[in-house]
Scaffold this motif. Structure first.
Motif, mmCIF file in Angstrom:
data_model
loop_
_atom_site.group_PDB
_atom_site.id
_atom_site.type_symbol
_atom_site.label_atom_id
_atom_site.label_comp_id
_atom_site.label_asym_id
_atom_site.label_seq_id
_atom_site.Cartn_x
_atom_site.Cartn_y
_atom_site.Cartn_z
ATOM 1 N N GLN A 57 0.813 -1.213 0.000
ATOM 2 C CA GLN A 57 0.000 0.000 0.000
ATOM 3 C C GLN A 57 0.851 1.271 0.000
ATOM 4 O O GLN A 57 0.503 2.252 -0.668
ATOM 5 C CB GLN A 57 -0.954 0.014 1.188
ATOM 6 C CG GLN A 57 -1.890 1.208 1.214
ATOM 7 C CD GLN A 57 -2.801 1.288 -0.002
ATOM 8 O OE1 GLN A 57 -3.625 0.414 -0.225
ATOM 9 N NE2 GLN A 57 -2.667 2.342 -0.799
ATOM 10 N N LEU A 58 1.970 1.277 0.719
ATOM 11 C CA LEU A 58 2.819 2.469 0.733
ATOM 12 C C LEU A 58 3.356 2.774 -0.660
ATOM 13 O O LEU A 58 3.450 3.937 -1.060
ATOM 14 C CB LEU A 58 3.973 2.303 1.729
ATOM 15 C CG LEU A 58 3.604 2.391 3.209
ATOM 16 C CD1 LEU A 58 4.835 2.130 4.079
ATOM 17 C CD2 LEU A 58 3.006 3.756 3.545
ATOM 18 N N LEU A 59 3.710 1.736 -1.408
ATOM 19 C CA LEU A 59 4.194 1.927 -2.776
ATOM 20 C C LEU A 59 3.064 2.444 -3.670
ATOM 21 O O LEU A 59 3.288 3.321 -4.506
ATOM 22 C CB LEU A 59 4.756 0.616 -3.330
ATOM 23 C CG LEU A 59 6.009 0.072 -2.637
ATOM 24 C CD1 LEU A 59 6.374 -1.296 -3.194
ATOM 25 C CD2 LEU A 59 7.176 1.035 -2.817
ATOM 26 N N TRP A 60 1.863 1.887 -3.499
ATOM 27 C CA TRP A 60 0.721 2.369 -4.279
ATOM 28 C C TRP A 60 0.454 3.838 -3.973
ATOM 29 O O TRP A 60 0.235 4.639 -4.882
ATOM 30 C CB TRP A 60 -0.529 1.553 -3.945
ATOM 31 C CG TRP A 60 -0.540 0.167 -4.490
ATOM 32 C CD1 TRP A 60 0.243 -0.340 -5.489
ATOM 33 C CD2 TRP A 60 -1.392 -0.912 -4.074
ATOM 34 N NE1 TRP A 60 -0.063 -1.664 -5.712
ATOM 35 C CE2 TRP A 60 -1.060 -2.038 -4.858
ATOM 36 C CE3 TRP A 60 -2.394 -1.036 -3.118
ATOM 37 C CZ2 TRP A 60 -1.703 -3.266 -4.722
ATOM 38 C CZ3 TRP A 60 -3.035 -2.260 -2.978
ATOM 39 C CH2 TRP A 60 -2.699 -3.357 -3.772
ATOM 40 N N THR A 61 0.461 4.190 -2.669
ATOM 41 C CA THR A 61 0.170 5.564 -2.276
ATOM 42 C C THR A 61 1.233 6.520 -2.809
ATOM 43 O O THR A 61 0.912 7.621 -3.287
ATOM 44 C CB THR A 61 0.077 5.680 -0.744
ATOM 45 O OG1 THR A 61 -0.921 4.762 -0.258
ATOM 46 C CG2 THR A 61 -0.298 7.088 -0.316
ATOM 47 N N ALA A 62 2.494 6.111 -2.754
ATOM 48 C CA ALA A 62 3.573 6.950 -3.294
ATOM 49 C C ALA A 62 3.385 7.170 -4.786
ATOM 50 O O ALA A 62 3.595 8.283 -5.301
ATOM 51 C CB ALA A 62 4.929 6.295 -3.016
ATOM 52 N N ASP A 63 2.971 6.136 -5.491
ATOM 53 C CA ASP A 63 2.747 6.254 -6.931
ATOM 54 C C ASP A 63 1.571 7.187 -7.223
ATOM 55 O O ASP A 63 1.636 8.008 -8.142
ATOM 56 C CB ASP A 63 2.481 4.868 -7.523
ATOM 57 C CG ASP A 63 2.122 4.927 -9.002
ATOM 58 O OD1 ASP A 63 2.950 5.427 -9.784
ATOM 59 O OD2 ASP A 63 1.020 4.496 -9.367
#
Length: 254
Positions: A57-63
């Motif tokens: 989720q952190l990677l998705w949110t950063a993207d």
């Protein structure tokens, strides 16, 4: 958003279940209702993956934030347009594009909407309907030749049997597919979420027609990588993207 629905600038994230707190009621550990965890998605649980940590989720949110930033400061926007552009309006358009193109997803729900709320207009939409419509999908009342996905709570329903028999290119997926699309604001690969054998005639456009004549934007490229079309090494591509994004974030933090 509509009345009594969350505002457009609110990002819904995947509930995180921290193992040491499983089974405890703690107001500080209220991860929320996870619609992706139906009775029929045991294969997606951490236990089914040998305890491997798969939270992205952190990677998705950063993207999402990076794409949001790129859109707001795009040179294609005039100063006047930028002054009236807002975060809610940008997020709304990003969501709408997710299942609206390449081609538009036309979804039939099975076992997810109570009978009392079916085929009726409600001021407050059922959650799964809201997620699908905000992502640009069209929600169909029943199986028809134009259906591209059946999103179901479990396999074996009459709608699923009808779709497999009458619509050869229709995908039958767990709710986790729709939720991942919403959490990441990107079109996710159906294969990890598919129920039963994949359709022989896949309901997607060919690669040559995937982008309009004027070319693909960066957002289009992200969606194509996560599209329903089967790619050789698709999982590796996603892992590479995540690894590159993580490296970039770490480099900026130094």
């Amino acid at each position: 958003g509509r009345k009594q629905e969350p505002p457009d600038n609110l990002l819904l994230v995947k509930p995180y279940h921290w193992k040491p707190f499983i089974g405890y009621a703690d107001v500080n550990n209220a991860s929320g209702n996870d619609l992706s965890k139906s009775n029929d998605v045991q294969h997606l649980s951490c236990e089914g993956m040998g305890g491997k940590e798969d939270d992205v989720q952190l990677l998705w949110t950063a993207d999402i934030l990076r794409r949001l930033h790129d859109r707001y400061y795009s040179i294609a926007l005039s100063q006047e347009e930028r002054e009236v552009t807002t975060v809610p309006s940008l997020l709304q358009s990003m969501r709408k594009e997710t299942l609206l193109r390449f081609p538009q997803a036309k979804i039939v729900f099975s076992g997810l909407i109570p009978i009392s709320k079916q085929n009726k207009q409600f001021e407050i939409r059922p959650q799964v309907v809201r997620y699908a419509e905000e992502l640009g999908a069209e929600v169909l009342p029943g199986i028809s030749p134009e259906a591209t996905h059946v999103v179901a709570a479990r396999d074996g329903s009459e709608k699923i049997k009808q779709a497999r028999k009458e619509v050869p290119g229709c995908y039958v997926v767990h709710t986790s597919w729709l939720m991942e699309c919403f959490w990441s604001i990107s079109r996710r690969d159906v294969h990890p979420h598919h129920m039963g054998p994949l359709p022989k005639q896949q309901a997607v456009m060919g690669k040559k027609n995937a982008c309009p004549k004027h070319g693909c934007s960066k957002d289009n490229v992200v969606m194509l990588l996560d599209s329903d079309e089967e790619e050789s090494g698709g999982a590796d591509s996603e892992d590479d993207f995540a690894a590159d994004l993580e490296k970039e974030m770490m480099a900026k933090g130094k």
